[in-house]
Design an enzyme around this catalytic site. Structure first.
Site, short mmCIF file in Angstrom:
data_model
loop_
_atom_site.label_atom_id
_atom_site.label_comp_id
_atom_site.label_asym_id
_atom_site.label_seq_id
_atom_site.Cartn_x
_atom_site.Cartn_y
_atom_site.Cartn_z
NE ARG A 4 65.08 27.04 87.20
CZ ARG A 4 65.63 27.38 86.05
NH1 ARG A 4 64.94 27.29 84.92
NH2 ARG A 4 66.88 27.78 85.98
CB SER A 35 76.35 29.04 85.58
OG SER A 35 74.99 28.70 85.74
CG ASP A 83 66.97 27.02 89.59
OD1 ASP A 83 66.08 27.82 89.95
OD2 ASP A 83 67.86 27.29 88.77
CG ASP A 101 75.20 19.19 84.33
OD1 ASP A 101 76.30 18.62 84.13
OD2 ASP A 101 75.07 20.22 85.02
N1 ARG Z 1 70.10 33.19 91.50
C1 ARG Z 1 68.95 33.10 90.65
C2 ARG Z 1 67.85 32.34 91.33
O1 ARG Z 1 68.10 31.59 92.21
C3 ARG Z 1 69.28 32.52 89.28
C4 ARG Z 1 69.62 31.07 89.25
C5 ARG Z 1 70.23 30.58 87.96
N2 ARG Z 1 71.39 31.35 87.63
C6 ARG Z 1 72.34 31.02 86.74
N3 ARG Z 1 73.20 31.93 86.45
N4 ARG Z 1 72.38 29.87 86.16
O2 ARG Z 1 66.71 32.50 90.95
#
Ligand code: ARG
Length: 390
Positions: free
Chosen positions: A93, A174, A122, A14
């Site tokens: 983040r 993911s 995110d 991406d």
């Molecule tokens: N659900 C978690 C959050 O919002 C993790 C997000 C990323 N998860 C992932 N498997 N790529 O903080």
């Protein structure tokens, strides 16, 4: 002259496609890679950014900052989203976004970009931080608006644009990893009825395969911060890594949950966070030894609020800072040692001690040396019911 955009770059398909895509829209891209402990060869990631068309690539080691200035604050706050998630990804983040915004200002860029989808949390964490740190800059979220519907379409585009395409097979999941934990979603996990298969885990062994003998550790805290394991001092990142290792070997730190995303949908997420599990369990127990009853009963309400704020991307906001002041005050006396037993996926506290302990054996004992004056209890009992009697 091309406009400048600073992109949070991971090296995945991406964010690699985003670079030529932005170029087509009239932007030159500066890539920012945040090393938060996800592993990998950062020289290669930088090279890939440049090969994909970035004019510059920064790689920042943010592990120490993530642990000391974010994760340990969340630990002191007792912040577990919906009672379970240690917020590892959510904490990473704002760290990355803050540095990205700083670089954008230094580079006199016009815009900031990220590779998040429109369905996740995110995007909100990145954009809220961008807006608070550099409100003058445009924000671009290509994945939310571009024409590609499938991974195959992205691959075709990548090939056409000379973006290096990984030959390794893409994982069906993911995954997001940093020093403080790992999150796994998608694939067969999207059906909440499916048990997570063993192949999703990387930091923890199955409790079935964990040693048949428990591992005991002693963890020393000073004012709510972990300092020693079994009497040996560690730096902040090092202690987290060591606990991931010890916990992981004993199958500690697996979480399977249905969580409520900020954008309104529920998602099924799996986490591995051996260090976070051990630290929260231990500190929580030490608190029960040193804090007075009213503080202990009050604090969890603020813990929940604090966890929500992290999850919702509200790290750099006034209330979050005010809550930090509260939690720092709470932790003035959480200094002491917790003894834990790690065994086949369980993490149990088996002993605790502190110079600030409020536990008074002389009052608690049913044995010799009891100084509790039981005669006083009659009056206490008589008055206690008074407000409720008709
Ligand atoms: N659900 C978690 C959050 O919002 C993790 C997000 C990323 N998860 C992932 N498997 N790529 O903080």
């Amino acid at each position: 002259m091309a406009k400048k955009v600073v992109l949070a770059y991971s090296g995945g398909l991406d964010t690699s496609c985003i670079i030529p895509w932005l170029k087509d829209k009239g932007y030159e891209t500066i890539a920012v890679i945040g090393d938060v402990g996800q592993g990998g060869d950062f020289e290669k990631v930088k090279e890939k950014a440049l090969k994909s068309g970035a004019t510059k690539a920064y790689c920042l080691n943010l592990q120490k900052e993530l642990i000391e200035d974010y994760a340990f604050l969340a630990l002191k706050a007792g912040a577990l989203y919906e009672g379970k998630y240690n917020l590892a990804c959510a904490l990473s983040r704002p760290v990355i976004a803050k540095h990205q915004a700083e670089i954008a200002i230094k580079e006199k860029a016009d815009a900031l970009a990220h590779g998040c989808t429109g369905k996740g949390n995110d995007q909100v964490r990145f954009e809220t931080t961008f807006r608070l740190m550099a409100p003058q800059l445009e924000i671009i979220a290509p994945v939310r608006i571009w024409e590609f519907k499938t991974r195959e379409e992205e691959m075709d585009y990548a090939k056409k644009k000379g973006v290096p395409v990984a030959v390794t097979k893409k994982s069906p999941y993911s995954i997001d990893t940093n020093v403080y934990g790992r999150a796994i979603e998608c694939g067969i996990l999207e059906n909440p009825w499916n048990e997570p298969p063993e192949d999703i885990y990387a930091l923890t062994v199955s409790p079935l395969k964990a040693p048949n003998k428990p591992t005991y550790i002693e963890l020393d805290f000073v004012k709510g911060l972990p300092k020693k394991i079994n009497g040996k001092s560690y730096g902040s990142v090092e202690i987290v890594k060591a606990l991931n290792e010890i916990g992981g070997k004993n199958g500690v730190g697996r979480v399977d949950m249905i969580e409520n995303r900020l954008v309104g949908i529920k998602s099924r997420e799996n986490y591995e966070n051996p260090a976070g599990t051990i630290l929260h369990t231990a500190l929580n127990d030490l608190e029960s030894l040193v804090l007075d009853r009213e503080t202990l009963h009050y604090k969890p309400q603020l813990s929940q609020k604090y966890a929500e704020m992290i999850y919702y991307g509200l790290w750099f906001t006034p209330l979050k800072e005010q809550l930090d002041a509260y939690f720092n005050k709470v932790h003035e006396n959480t200094t002491g040692t917790v003894r834990l037993k790690l065994y086949k996926g369980n993490c149990t506290v088996v002993g605790r001690k502190s110079p600030y302990s409020r536990y008074k054996e002389k009052l608690a004992t049913y044995g010799k040396g009891d100084v509790f004056d039981q005669k006083l209890a009659a009056g206490f009992n008589a008055l206690w019911a008074t407000p409720f009697m008709k």
